[in-house]
Design a protein around this motif. Structure first.
Motif, PDB file in Angstrom:
ATOM      1  N   LEU A 178       0.862  -1.176   0.000  1.00 62.13           N
ATOM      2  CA  LEU A 178       0.000   0.000   0.000  1.00 62.13           C
ATOM      3  C   LEU A 178       0.903   1.232   0.000  1.00 62.13           C
ATOM      4  N   GLY A 179       0.860   2.017  -1.081  1.00 62.09           N
ATOM      5  CA  GLY A 179       1.690   3.216  -1.157  1.00 62.09           C
ATOM      6  C   GLY A 179       1.356   4.181  -0.037  1.00 62.09           C
ATOM      7  N   ALA A 180       2.375   4.842   0.498  1.00 62.16           N
ATOM      8  CA  ALA A 180       2.167   5.695   1.670  1.00 62.16           C
ATOM      9  C   ALA A 180       1.270   6.886   1.357  1.00 62.16           C
ATOM     10  N   ALA A 181       1.244   7.332   0.091  1.00 57.15           N
ATOM     11  CA  ALA A 181       0.448   8.515  -0.244  1.00 57.15           C
ATOM     12  C   ALA A 181      -0.933   8.157  -0.780  1.00 57.15           C
ATOM     13  N   VAL A 182      -1.343   6.895  -0.585  1.00 53.78           N
ATOM     14  CA  VAL A 182      -2.713   6.509  -0.971  1.00 53.78           C
ATOM     15  C   VAL A 182      -3.681   7.170  -0.003  1.00 53.78           C
ATOM     16  N   MET A 183      -4.670   7.857  -0.553  1.00 49.29           N
ATOM     17  CA  MET A 183      -5.567   8.607   0.324  1.00 49.29           C
ATOM     18  C   MET A 183      -6.557   7.667   1.010  1.00 49.29           C
ATOM     19  N   LEU A 184      -7.083   8.131   2.145  1.00 47.87           N
ATOM     20  CA  LEU A 184      -7.882   7.247   2.999  1.00 47.87           C
ATOM     21  C   LEU A 184      -9.183   6.803   2.341  1.00 47.87           C
ATOM     22  N   ASN A 185      -9.792   7.644   1.489  1.00 46.14           N
ATOM     23  CA  ASN A 185     -11.007   7.166   0.811  1.00 46.14           C
ATOM     24  C   ASN A 185     -10.692   5.971  -0.073  1.00 46.14           C
ATOM     25  N   ARG A 186      -9.512   5.968  -0.665  1.00 48.63           N
ATOM     26  CA  ARG A 186      -9.153   4.825  -1.506  1.00 48.63           C
ATOM     27  C   ARG A 186      -8.903   3.590  -0.636  1.00 48.63           C
ATOM     28  N   VAL A 187      -8.287   3.787   0.522  1.00 49.25           N
ATOM     29  CA  VAL A 187      -8.098   2.670   1.454  1.00 49.25           C
ATOM     30  C   VAL A 187      -9.459   2.101   1.845  1.00 49.25           C
ATOM     31  N   ALA A 188     -10.417   3.002   2.099  1.00 47.73           N
ATOM     32  CA  ALA A 188     -11.746   2.569   2.543  1.00 47.73           C
ATOM     33  C   ALA A 188     -12.480   1.801   1.444  1.00 47.73           C
ATOM     34  N   GLU A 189     -12.242   2.171   0.189  1.00 48.36           N
ATOM     35  CA  GLU A 189     -13.038   1.623  -0.910  1.00 48.36           C
ATOM     36  C   GLU A 189     -12.342   0.506  -1.680  1.00 48.36           C
ATOM     37  N   ASP A 190     -11.044   0.347  -1.492  1.00 45.64           N
ATOM     38  CA  ASP A 190     -10.292  -0.622  -2.304  1.00 45.64           C
ATOM     39  C   ASP A 190     -10.750  -2.059  -2.006  1.00 45.64           C
ATOM     40  N   ALA A 191     -11.106  -2.774  -3.071  1.00 47.16           N
ATOM     41  CA  ALA A 191     -11.668  -4.122  -2.901  1.00 47.16           C
ATOM     42  C   ALA A 191     -10.634  -5.096  -2.341  1.00 47.16           C
ATOM     43  N   SER A 192      -9.363  -4.957  -2.737  1.00 50.62           N
ATOM     44  CA  SER A 192      -8.361  -5.917  -2.252  1.00 50.62           C
ATOM     45  C   SER A 192      -8.125  -5.739  -0.753  1.00 50.62           C
ATOM     46  N   ILE A 193      -8.246  -4.509  -0.260  1.00 49.23           N
ATOM     47  CA  ILE A 193      -8.106  -4.276   1.184  1.00 49.23           C
ATOM     48  C   ILE A 193      -9.337  -4.804   1.910  1.00 49.23           C
ATOM     49  N   ARG A 194     -10.504  -4.535   1.341  1.00 45.52           N
ATOM     50  CA  ARG A 194     -11.749  -4.988   1.980  1.00 45.52           C
ATOM     51  C   ARG A 194     -11.796  -6.513   2.073  1.00 45.52           C
ATOM     52  N   ASP A 195     -11.287  -7.195   1.044  1.00 43.69           N
ATOM     53  CA  ASP A 195     -11.286  -8.661   1.058  1.00 43.69           C
ATOM     54  C   ASP A 195     -10.343  -9.215   2.115  1.00 43.69           C
ATOM     55  N   ARG A 196      -9.166  -8.614   2.231  1.00 44.48           N
ATOM     56  CA  ARG A 196      -8.151  -9.173   3.121  1.00 44.48           C
ATOM     57  C   ARG A 196      -8.265  -8.681   4.536  1.00 44.48           C
ATOM     58  N   LEU A 197      -8.509  -7.398   4.681  1.00 44.42           N
ATOM     59  CA  LEU A 197      -8.399  -6.786   6.005  1.00 44.42           C
ATOM     60  C   LEU A 197      -9.538  -5.785   6.196  1.00 44.42           C
ATOM     61  N   PRO A 198     -10.774  -6.306   6.303  1.00 47.78           N
ATOM     62  CA  PRO A 198     -11.902  -5.375   6.428  1.00 47.78           C
ATOM     63  C   PRO A 198     -11.774  -4.446   7.636  1.00 47.78           C
ATOM     64  N   ALA A 199     -11.039  -4.873   8.659  1.00 44.75           N
ATOM     65  CA  ALA A 199     -10.852  -3.987   9.819  1.00 44.75           C
ATOM     66  C   ALA A 199     -10.195  -2.681   9.386  1.00 44.75           C
ATOM     67  N   LEU A 200      -9.301  -2.739   8.403  1.00 39.56           N
ATOM     68  CA  LEU A 200      -8.635  -1.511   7.945  1.00 39.56           C
ATOM     69  C   LEU A 200      -9.605  -0.644   7.132  1.00 39.56           C
ATOM     70  N   SER A 201     -10.455  -1.284   6.334  1.00 40.35           N
ATOM     71  CA  SER A 201     -11.457  -0.510   5.581  1.00 40.35           C
ATOM     72  C   SER A 201     -12.394   0.208   6.543  1.00 40.35           C
ATOM     73  N   GLU A 202     -12.843  -0.524   7.573  1.00 37.17           N
ATOM     74  CA  GLU A 202     -13.750   0.071   8.563  1.00 37.17           C
ATOM     75  C   GLU A 202     -13.078   1.224   9.290  1.00 37.17           C
ATOM     76  N   ALA A 203     -11.805   1.027   9.623  1.00 36.89           N
ATOM     77  CA  ALA A 203     -11.070   2.074  10.339  1.00 36.89           C
ATOM     78  C   ALA A 203     -10.918   3.304   9.450  1.00 36.89           C
ATOM     79  N   ALA A 204     -10.585   3.079   8.177  1.00 39.82           N
ATOM     80  CA  ALA A 204     -10.335   4.213   7.270  1.00 39.82           C
ATOM     81  C   ALA A 204     -11.585   5.063   7.114  1.00 39.82           C
ATOM     82  N   VAL A 205     -12.733   4.403   6.967  1.00 43.44           N
ATOM     83  CA  VAL A 205     -13.959   5.163   6.719  1.00 43.44           C
ATOM     84  C   VAL A 205     -14.415   5.896   7.985  1.00 43.44           C
TER      85      VAL A 205
END
Lengths: 170, 283
Positions: free
Chosen positions: B71-98
């Motif tokens: 995950l690139g350091a400058a990826v913005m948090l909305n993208r972290v929240a919405e990215d499908a590969s993150i949601r599949d692997r680590l939904p806790a991070l998607s929930e935290a980001a949003v």
């Protein structure tokens, strides 16, 4: 000083800005686009929301120098040829304005939402405007207005369906 | 006007590191700016040069390599929240980001910025701790990888040396069937910083539960792994509460008293564990 060229509401602008100038200051003080408001200045209230390459951002926390080569949309870009946008009209019709200070930011957040999601649920509308604080009317009329504007984008089809004279079963 | 500084846009990581090294304490890496510009406005920080790292292409990618999510350091948090590969692997991070700030700020704020800010209440740190994430750091002298648990050295301090930047967050493969969740207590239902925030994972292969606790210590805590073989959420939660209570050292601040934090911690741990064992139910 930095020389930047960017688009504001579709028109190209070239300006000289200091590194410390915010996008909000550039819009209001240099370009006289004073529809965008400064509330808190620290990204908490959303009054200064504009679209940067289509994405809602708080312009108080964007440096003007960063918008070089990019596109900014403000509340002044909503009305076209003297006609309010459907979103603006919906705010009036729903009584979603009291003092009006938060309204430009609300409308820009709503515009960003409708561009990425033309048929949002009420929950999605609430999430999209959670960063826009209103201190007088409350939020229900605002949510109603945005929902109505979303529906109005389907208006031609609905009118056709609802029109007994033009309907198949007339 | 915000303070008195110059601005430069770095084109490459090497360029950014060189500028930051040359200017030393006078310069600061600038990503989303949602904390930095507020600090400058409030006179908390007074850098003379902002080195903008958002335009460095390598820092804006989300990709997978040999099962590791990069995950690139400058990826913005909305993208972290919405990215499908993150949601599949680590939904806790998607929930935290949003849950972080507002939609507008998440269009600016970055995952790397949230980590480098090193707030005890950071929402992105607990989910990344339970996932065993590490940070890839590049500096004038070379590159290194640091486990996230060793990155924050105290309140708002990190192990970054002069000229170094975080370029990537590396999230190892999370096993099939693992479940993760994020729980956050805040003062209001809208956007707010956490009073207490927690992330948890249930890992079926060794039947273990991992829990990380934020906002209750100078840096978020990763509790030692808890035996999950009983599959009894109440018993697992009690063990987690015992571990968390022993290592938590909450303070009183504008958001809550230390006593409140200590009192609400067990409640949140029970909710978190309930969600790990009953993803449809729980709070």
């Amino acid at each position: 000083m930095h020389t930047i060229t960017f688009h504001v509401n579709g028109a190209s602008q070239t300006v000289h800005v200091a590194a410390t100038t915010t996008l909000l200051e550039l819009l209001r003080d240099r370009l006289q686009l004073t529809g965008t408001k400064e509330g808190c200045g620290i990204g908490e209230c959303g009054a200064c929301t504009v679209l940067l390459d289509g994405a809602p951002v708080t312009s108080c926390l964007v440096l003007a120098v960063e918008v070089d080569g990019r596109s900014v949309e403000t509340i002044e870009g909503e009305a076209k040829d003297g006609q309010l946008s459907a979103l603006q009209q919906a705010f009036i019709d729903a009584g979603a304005v009291q003092c009006g200070f938060c309204t430009p930011g609300m409308i820009m957040s709503a515009r960003g939402l409708l561009q990425r999601n033309p048929n949002p649920s009420d929950e999605e509308i609430v999430e999209a405007i959670a960063g826009n604080l209103c201190r007088c009317t409350g939020y229900e009329a605002v949510v109603d207005a945005i929902a109505a504007a979303a529906r109005s984008s389907e208006a031609p089809r609905l009118l056709e369906d609802d029109d007994p004279a033009g309907g198949a079963d007339a | 006007m915000l303070g008195d500084f110059e601005y430069v846009r770095a084109q490459t990581t090497a360029d950014a590191c060189r500028r930051l090294k040359e200017e030393g304490d006078r310069a600061v890496a600038y990503a989303g700016g949602t904390d930095l510009l507020v600090d400058i406005r409030n006179g908390v920080r007074a850098p003379k040069l902002l080195v903008d790292i958002k335009g460095i292409e390598a820092l804006t990618r989300v990709r997978a390599r040999n099962g590791t999510l990069l995950l690139g350091a400058a990826v913005m948090l909305n993208r972290v929240a919405e990215d499908a590969s993150i949601r599949d692997r680590l939904p806790a991070l998607s929930e935290a980001a949003v849950s972080i700030a507002t939609y507008q700020l998440r269009n600016r704020a970055t995952i790397g910025g949230n980590l480098c800010n090193a707030s005890p209440a950071s929402d992105s740190i607990p989910p990344l701790l339970i996932a065993g994430a590490s940070l890839h750091i590049v500096g004038p002298e070379g590159e290194r990888d640091v486990p996230l648990g060793e990155f924050c050295t105290g309140v708002k301090t990190t192990c970054l040396e002069c000229g170094e930047i975080v370029t990537e967050i590396r999230i190892p493969t999370i096993e099939e069937g693992a479940r993760t969740a994020f729980v956050k207590q805040q003062r209001i239902r809208g956007h707010d910083l956490a009073v207490v925030n927690l992330a948890g994972a249930y890992l079926p292969s060794d039947e273990a539960v991992r829990i990380a606790v934020g906002s209750c210590s100078p840096t978020p805590l990763l509790l030692e792994a808890i035996d999950g073989r009983s599959h009894d959420p109440a018993a697992i939660a009690e063990e987690a509460i015992r571990l968390a209570d022993a290592s938590a050292s909450p303070i009183s601040d504008v958001r809550a008293s230390a006593e409140y934090r200590r009192a609400v911690l067990p409640v949140l741990i029970r909710r978190l564990v309930a969600r790990l064992f009953d993803p449809q139910g729980g709070a």
